[in-house]
Scaffold this active site. Structure first.
Site, PDB file in Angstrom:
ATOM      1  N   GLY A 205       1.591   0.858   3.547  1.00 55.96           N
ATOM      2  CA  GLY A 205       2.443   0.475   2.430  1.00 55.96           C
ATOM      3  C   GLY A 205       2.281   1.410   1.262  1.00 55.96           C
ATOM      4  N   PRO A 206       3.195   1.308   0.289  1.00 56.35           N
ATOM      5  CG  PRO A 206       4.958   0.643  -1.057  1.00 56.35           C
ATOM      6  CD  PRO A 206       4.306   0.376   0.242  1.00 56.35           C
ATOM      7  N   GLY A 208      -0.811   1.020  -4.477  1.00 55.25           N
ATOM      8  CA  GLY A 208      -0.931  -0.052  -5.465  1.00 55.25           C
ATOM      9  C   GLY A 208      -0.441  -1.400  -5.001  1.00 55.25           C
ATOM     10  CB  THR A 209       1.257  -2.679  -2.063  1.00 61.92           C
ATOM     11  OG1 THR A 209       0.729  -1.709  -1.173  1.00 61.92           O
ATOM     12  CG2 THR A 209       2.600  -2.240  -2.573  1.00 61.92           C
ATOM     13  N   GLY A 210      -2.084  -3.367  -2.930  1.00 62.47           N
ATOM     14  CA  GLY A 210      -3.187  -4.280  -2.641  1.00 62.47           C
ATOM     15  C   GLY A 210      -3.804  -4.109  -1.271  1.00 62.47           C
ATOM     16  CB  THR A 212      -8.285  -1.327  -1.732  1.00 66.81           C
ATOM     17  OG1 THR A 212      -7.629  -0.080  -1.639  1.00 66.81           O
ATOM     18  CG2 THR A 212      -9.775  -1.138  -1.740  1.00 66.81           C
ATOM     19  CG  HIS A 426      24.860   7.469 -22.357  1.00 60.55           C
ATOM     20  ND1 HIS A 426      25.225   8.618 -21.710  1.00 60.55           N
ATOM     21  CD2 HIS A 426      23.998   6.843 -21.516  1.00 60.55           C
ATOM     22  CE1 HIS A 426      24.618   8.693 -20.545  1.00 60.55           C
ATOM     23  NE2 HIS A 426      23.852   7.619 -20.402  1.00 60.55           N
ATOM     24  CD  GLU A 427      21.406   3.896 -22.620  1.00 58.81           C
ATOM     25  OE1 GLU A 427      21.423   3.033 -21.720  1.00 58.81           O
ATOM     26  OE2 GLU A 427      21.017   5.068 -22.420  1.00 58.81           O
TER      27      GLU A 427
HETATM   28  P1  ADP Z   1      -3.828   0.059  -2.690  1.00 61.25           P
HETATM   29  O1  ADP Z   1      -5.129   0.089  -1.981  1.00 61.25           O
HETATM   30  O2  ADP Z   1      -2.705  -0.529  -1.878  1.00 61.25           O
HETATM   31  O3  ADP Z   1      -3.412   1.330  -3.341  1.00 61.25           O
HETATM   32  P2  ADP Z   1      -5.277  -1.697  -4.416  1.00 61.25           P
HETATM   33  O4  ADP Z   1      -5.710  -2.718  -3.453  1.00 61.25           O
HETATM   34  O5  ADP Z   1      -6.277  -0.687  -4.791  1.00 61.25           O
HETATM   35  O6  ADP Z   1      -3.961  -0.977  -3.894  1.00 61.25           O
HETATM   36  O7  ADP Z   1      -4.681  -2.419  -5.690  1.00 61.25           O
HETATM   37  C1  ADP Z   1      -4.856  -1.909  -6.971  1.00 61.25           C
HETATM   38  C2  ADP Z   1      -4.879  -3.034  -7.966  1.00 61.25           C
HETATM   39  O8  ADP Z   1      -3.597  -3.638  -8.082  1.00 61.25           O
HETATM   40  C3  ADP Z   1      -5.813  -4.149  -7.587  1.00 61.25           C
HETATM   41  O9  ADP Z   1      -7.088  -3.920  -8.085  1.00 61.25           O
HETATM   42  C4  ADP Z   1      -5.168  -5.374  -8.225  1.00 61.25           C
HETATM   43  O10 ADP Z   1      -5.601  -5.517  -9.546  1.00 61.25           O
HETATM   44  C5  ADP Z   1      -3.704  -5.041  -8.240  1.00 61.25           C
HETATM   45  N1  ADP Z   1      -2.967  -5.675  -7.145  1.00 61.25           N
HETATM   46  C6  ADP Z   1      -2.272  -5.033  -6.195  1.00 61.25           C
HETATM   47  N2  ADP Z   1      -1.694  -5.902  -5.350  1.00 61.25           N
HETATM   48  C7  ADP Z   1      -2.058  -7.125  -5.738  1.00 61.25           C
HETATM   49  C8  ADP Z   1      -1.785  -8.447  -5.246  1.00 61.25           C
HETATM   50  N3  ADP Z   1      -1.008  -8.665  -4.167  1.00 61.25           N
HETATM   51  N4  ADP Z   1      -2.331  -9.488  -5.904  1.00 61.25           N
HETATM   52  C9  ADP Z   1      -3.101  -9.285  -6.996  1.00 61.25           C
HETATM   53  N5  ADP Z   1      -3.394  -8.078  -7.493  1.00 61.25           N
HETATM   54  C10 ADP Z   1      -2.885  -6.992  -6.894  1.00 61.25           C
HETATM   55 ZN    ZN Z   2      22.699   6.963 -18.876  1.00 61.41          ZN
END
Ligand code: ADP
Ligand code: ZN
Length: 604
Positions: A205-206, A208-210, A212, A426-427
């Site tokens: 997945g992209p 920052g999606t959790g 880890t 514009h906006e």
């Molecule tokens: P990845 O490993 O996918 O890049 P991480 O697990 O490191 O992302 O997530 C980074 C941070 O984003 C986490 O520490 C948390 O604070 C927040 N976060 C991401 N997804 C969630 C989720 N589903 N629920 C709660 N917090 C989340």
């Molecule tokens: Zn515009």
């Protein structure tokens, strides 16, 4: 944290080296230093000094004579002549003192301690101290002593471990991983039936999606140790280190089984191997070692490997083949409900004031990842502190969305009046075209306060719920909305500006995708002319067609955008009065909400 045992071998080596140095010092250097204090003179000088009565102390040894001058500070040495009979008498006459030992011999025990024991103790102490410090700093991995040891972080089960309930949304992923937790709890159940659990699971997945978080949560739920290491950490500095780190990581993991091994950014080592000469040897060796290790342990050994990546299609097929990472768990960007839950989870950590409409915030933050939402909550808290408030309000949240999504408000950017007016038109142009097309999402907020991201104005559109499918008409309307900004500029001041460059880019991309990927043109129908290489990182599209088709597509893209531009211009011309009123209002207030916008639009 589980402290790694210091590796004994290098320390023994160190002691041997120190011993060697000490021996060298004592055998070669020390006598040289001692000798250096003695000046060698010829026998004649000795004789004449005796004659003049300049000799202080004298010692006659077997084959040399040692003597000092009257001050007794400098020691001289000369050879001994056998035939010099009256020497002793003459020396006596000159007033020299006969001495047993001119060169002071320290007591043998003391000298032994000084020259042998002391250096050893000092070096030993120094080495021990250095090693301890490095161990502490590098988590067991020090360049000098522990090359090639993995510095995997180990989290042994702890009371504050992450649980599934901490990960908001992502229900499918959690469901998928629950089986692993189940297995770690009771492996016997699986063994009895003869089922083997996958050795490796790929979280896809992209950023920052959790991913880890989910891996940690699996370990937390099953209360087993969690080893984590990032793929890029394997490929470092010295060739060959990566492979030995992999070996070490798995050795540690097997000792602690059942446990979870988490490899972040596995694409850093697991990229497809290509036939290129001079490719990254180090990476390849590391990958091979990983494959060997994965094949090496039994499916039911209790070591489960979770790996995260955002580019699954770039992984080497050897990694994804059955028996290795054969299960894939998609971890997608959160939907509206997921976003709301994530916001709530993170908002628990801050003090909020009254009722916060999380749904509204979630709707405004469409497309944000979990990490971005966590950031939005934190920015809201910071905003409240800056404003001198003791708790976080709805307004803080809404402001922080704009901060995170559109960059910080640029308070001191000064637009000339004319520029400001053009930006307002514009906006409003975007917003008006969007509102007049029934299928377009209504407007949430329009502002002409410049942002550090470079955007001079900003129209925030709110999607009602989540969109998985878009119809052809909706796509066309989107293009019309994007062109609405430029159309309004042209209508209002008869000029066109550089302000529309981003709109142009987006409109072109959409139009091209409609023709070459979504099969939405009459001429070509359902034929794909582009291959999308990377679905998770924005996805570049690569043209995949003949030169003639390419130019035909280009022509159609131009036509499509032109047609929508015409449509937008028509809408604006029909609503010219509204356009002027709204633009004037925005120009004065610098920012109007969706409701204000709609009330002006609907007023007659
Ligand atoms: P990845 O490993 O996918 O890049 P991480 O697990 O490191 O992302 O997530 C980074 C941070 O984003 C986490 O520490 C948390 O604070 C927040 N976060 C991401 N997804 C969630 C989720 N589903 N629920 C709660 N917090 C989340
Ligand atoms: Zn515009």
């Amino acid at each position: 944290m589980n402290e790694a045992k210091p590796n004994k071998k290098p320390f023994v080596l160190y002691v041997v080296i120190v011993l060697g140095i000490t021996v060298l010092l004592n055998v070669l250097i020390m006598p040289m230093i001692a000798e250096a204090q003695i000046i060698e003179v010829d026998y004649g000088t000795f004789m004449s000094m005796t004659e003049k009565g300049e000799i202080g102390e004298v010692q006659i040894q077997n084959n040399r004579i040692l003597f000092t001058d009257k001050s007794g500070e400098q020691i001289y040495e000369t050879g001994k002549m056998d035939d010099d009979d009256g020497l002793v008498q003459r020396l006596y006459n000159s007033g020299a003192k006969f001495s047993g030992e001119i060169i002071e011999e320290t007591s043998p025990i003391l000298s032994f301690i000084l020259s042998w024991i002391l250096p050893l103790v000092v070096f030993y102490g120094l080495g021990y101290f250095l090693m301890k410090r490095m161990n502490k700093r590098g988590g067991g991995n020090t360049m000098m002593f522990n090359m090639g040891k993995s510095n995997a972080k180990v989290y042994v089960k702890s009371s504050n471990g992450i649980r599934f309930s901490d990960v908001a949304g992502e229900d499918e992923a959690k469901e998928n991983l629950a089986e692993i937790v189940d297995y770690l709890h009771d492996p016997q159940k699986f063994r009895e039936i003869g089922a083997s659990i996958p050795k490796g699971i790929l979280l896809v997945g992209p950023p920052g999606t959790g991913k880890t978080m989910l891996a940690k949560a699996v370990a937390g739920e099953a209360s087993v140790p969690f080893f984590s290491m990032s793929g890029s950490e394997f490929v470092e500095m010295f060739v060959g280190m990566g492979a030995s780190k992999v070996r070490d990581l798995f050795r540690q993991a097997k000792e602690k089984a059942p446990c979870i091994v988490f490899i972040d950014e596995i694409d850093a080592i697991g990229k497809k191997r290509d036939g290129n000469l001079g490719g990254n040897d180090e990476r390849e060796q590391t990958l091979n070692q990983l494959l060997t290790e994965m094949d090496g342990f039994e499916g039911n050994g209790g070591v489960i490997i979770l790996a995260a990546t955002n580019r699954p299609d770039s992984l080497d097929p050897a990694l994804t083949r059955p028996g290795r990472f054969d299960r894939r768990v998609p971890v997608e960007l959160p939907d509206l409900k997921g976003r709301e839950e994530i916001l709530k989870v993170h908002a628990k950590k801050i003090k909020v004031y009254g009722n916060i409409d999380y749904n509204r915030i979630a709707r405004m933050a469409s497309g944000a990842s979990g990490a971005e939402l966590a950031n939005i909550v934190n920015e809201a808290a910071l905003h409240a502190v800056r404003a001198g408030r003791r708790s976080v309000t709805q307004m803080d949240f809404e402001e922080s969305i704009e901060v995170v999504i559109a960059g910080y408000q640029k308070k001191n950017a000064i637009l000339t009046d004319k520029e400001k007016m053009i930006v307002a038109y514009h906006e409003i142009g975007h917003a008006l075209v969007a509102a007049k097309q029934t299928h377009s999402a209504p407007v949430q907020k329009i502002t002409i306060v410049p942002r550090t991201s470079g955007a001079l104005g900003y129209t925030m559109q709110v999607e009602e719920g989540n969109r998985y499918l878009m119809t052809k008409v909706e796509l066309e309307n989107r293009i019309a909305t994007l062109t609405g900004g430029r159309a309004a500029e042209e209508l209002a001041c008869g000029c066109i500006t550089t302000g529309a460059s981003n709109d142009i880019e987006q409109a072109t991309k959409l139009a091209r995708a409609m023709i070459s990927r979504y099969g939405m043109s009459e001429e070509f129908g359902m034929v794909a002319f582009e291959a999308q290489t990377n679905r998770y990182l924005g996805g570049e599209a690569v043209a995949d067609c003949s030169a003639e088709t390419h130019s035909a597509i280009d022509r159609m893209v131009v036509e499509l955008v032109k047609k929508q531009y015409g449509k937008a211009s028509d809408i604006l011309r029909e609503n010219r009065r509204k356009l002027d009123t709204l633009a004037q209002k925005l120009y004065e207030a610098e920012s109007i909400t969706g409701d204000e916008f709609m009330s002006i639009l609907e007023a007659e």
